[in-house]
Design a protein around this motif. Sequence first.
Motif, PDB file in Angstrom:
ATOM      1  N   TYR A  33       0.808  -1.204   0.000  1.00 15.08           N
ATOM      2  CA  TYR A  33       0.000   0.000   0.000  1.00 15.08           C
ATOM      3  C   TYR A  33       0.850   1.266   0.000  1.00 15.08           C
ATOM      4  CZ  TYR A  33      -3.354   3.569   1.353  1.00 15.08           C
ATOM      5  OH  TYR A  33      -4.124   4.706   1.381  1.00 15.08           O
ATOM      6  N   GLY A  48      -2.851   6.808  -1.858  1.00 13.57           N
ATOM      7  CA  GLY A  48      -3.444   7.046  -3.160  1.00 13.57           C
ATOM      8  C   GLY A  48      -4.886   6.591  -3.175  1.00 13.57           C
ATOM      9  N   LEU A  49      -5.517   6.704  -4.316  1.00 16.95           N
ATOM     10  CA  LEU A  49      -6.936   6.374  -4.419  1.00 16.95           C
ATOM     11  C   LEU A  49      -7.188   4.932  -4.817  1.00 16.95           C
ATOM     12  CD1 LEU A  49      -8.267   9.599  -6.197  1.00 16.95           C
ATOM     13  CD2 LEU A  49      -8.352   9.039  -3.768  1.00 16.95           C
ATOM     14  N   TYR A  50      -6.208   4.272  -5.419  1.00 13.22           N
ATOM     15  CA  TYR A  50      -6.442   2.934  -5.945  1.00 13.22           C
ATOM     16  C   TYR A  50      -5.359   1.963  -5.477  1.00 13.22           C
ATOM     17  CZ  TYR A  50      -9.564   5.470  -9.064  1.00 13.22           C
ATOM     18  OH  TYR A  50     -10.548   6.273  -9.554  1.00 13.22           O
ATOM     19  N   PRO A  51      -5.711   0.685  -5.279  1.00 15.56           N
ATOM     20  CA  PRO A  51      -4.715  -0.342  -4.948  1.00 15.56           C
ATOM     21  C   PRO A  51      -3.929  -0.713  -6.201  1.00 15.56           C
ATOM     22  CG  PRO A  51      -6.871  -1.344  -5.166  1.00 15.56           C
ATOM     23  CD  PRO A  51      -7.068   0.132  -5.301  1.00 15.56           C
ATOM     24  N   GLY A  66      -2.346  -2.991  -9.346  1.00 16.86           N
ATOM     25  CA  GLY A  66      -3.062  -3.758 -10.354  1.00 16.86           C
ATOM     26  C   GLY A  66      -3.302  -5.206  -9.992  1.00 16.86           C
ATOM     27  N   TYR A  97      -4.097  -6.395  -7.091  1.00 18.60           N
ATOM     28  CA  TYR A  97      -4.936  -6.576  -5.919  1.00 18.60           C
ATOM     29  C   TYR A  97      -6.297  -7.155  -6.320  1.00 18.60           C
ATOM     30  CZ  TYR A  97      -6.635  -5.688  -1.208  1.00 18.60           C
ATOM     31  OH  TYR A  97      -7.119  -5.843   0.062  1.00 18.60           O
ATOM     32  N   LYS A 152      -9.871  -7.910  -7.419  1.00 19.11           N
ATOM     33  CA  LYS A 152     -10.835  -7.226  -8.281  1.00 19.11           C
ATOM     34  C   LYS A 152     -12.245  -7.650  -7.902  1.00 19.11           C
ATOM     35  CE  LYS A 152      -7.920  -5.245 -11.207  1.00 19.11           C
ATOM     36  NZ  LYS A 152      -6.632  -5.685 -10.643  1.00 19.11           N
ATOM     37  N   LEU A 209     -16.891  -4.523  -3.552  1.00 19.92           N
ATOM     38  CA  LEU A 209     -16.243  -4.176  -2.291  1.00 19.92           C
ATOM     39  C   LEU A 209     -16.352  -5.296  -1.260  1.00 19.92           C
ATOM     40  CD1 LEU A 209     -14.796  -1.962  -0.685  1.00 19.92           C
ATOM     41  CD2 LEU A 209     -17.039  -1.133   0.042  1.00 19.92           C
ATOM     42  N   ASP A 243     -13.469  -7.576  -0.281  1.00 22.13           N
ATOM     43  CA  ASP A 243     -12.406  -7.069   0.574  1.00 22.13           C
ATOM     44  C   ASP A 243     -12.929  -6.769   1.982  1.00 22.13           C
ATOM     45  OD1 ASP A 243      -9.737  -6.434   0.968  1.00 22.13           O
ATOM     46  OD2 ASP A 243     -10.085  -4.300   0.664  1.00 22.13           O
TER      47      ASP A 243
END
Length: 354
Positions: free
Chosen positions: A331, A334-337, A339, A341, A343, A346, A349
Amino acid sequence: MKFLILPLAILLCYADDLAAIGKSKADELRALSYKSDGLIKLTASGFQKFVVDYPRPYTLVVFLTSKNPTKFKCQLCDEIGSMLDQVIYSYRGANADLPLNTPGSKSRAVFFAILEYNSENQPIFQKFKFASVPNLIVTSPKSIKDEGDRYSYYRDEVWEFSKDGDVHPQKLLDFINARSGRKIELKTSPFAAIISMGMFMLIFTTFAFVIYKIKSFLLIPYVWYAGGLTIYFICISGFVYDIIHGVPMVGTNGKGEAEFIHSGQRSQYGAEGFMMGFLMVIGGLGFVGLNILHKLEKPSHIRLVGGLCFLIVIFSFYKIIKVYQVKASWYGPGLYPPGHYIKGPLINDQGSSF
């Protein structure tokens, strides 16, 4: 053919004798149960007679426990004993001490007994190889066999209780029902119901009295706000999760050193949860403080409070990110994990408070 008549007659006589002995033992248990309010106190000789020796055409539920407060302190024994009392009351109300004969089914008479740990009964406990008490055995006609140095028995007819186990009267009743062939419903004695109702009324009255005395205090908005923050802190810190899973406050790493942050993304230590909950609460309070700066009149106060709130927000977010980077090394802020991680929705996760 003549030679078979005598052995057959002897066999029939022996079977009749066994049936008579079995009926006599059942009648004796029934009388003892009546005198002892459903729970027969067994001695070592009684255990041998009613549990081990044949014939035994009945189901005898034996509670192995310790009630000697001077030598053994067994709180769990008392708790299970109280639950068993309710089960016994339910069975007595259904006349389960009599054999049940209905079309398509036949259930034996069911009796309850208690065997206490003492010097006389100690060999019995040793032959069962029990590590501790209490234990419950639902004995059937051929379930217990004496093999000299040990008893052999069906494992699924024995419940070895532990402090971590989830036990309640209904679960205890279901266990006994499944092994006795009965469908007894759980009942509460009138005396126990009155005691329970009295305790409820006492607690309710006390609670209502306290609320009445502090009603003016409860009308203060800040009290409700503080209460809401406390509830939020408890929830976000995973307090309920810690209780359910028995989470330790701190752990130990491979070097034997204290470890405060669990490496798993869906696991935590107790102290870690409280620390993260505290940081999230003060971070949110920092945002609240920035939002109400307009209510301050002096510019110096606005700058001081605003700067302090801003520092609190930055500090709390910085610490939260650092802890999460320990749990998820990939980590970066930022806004996104990355590539690689997970898919999808929500819910894939779920389990991570962060």
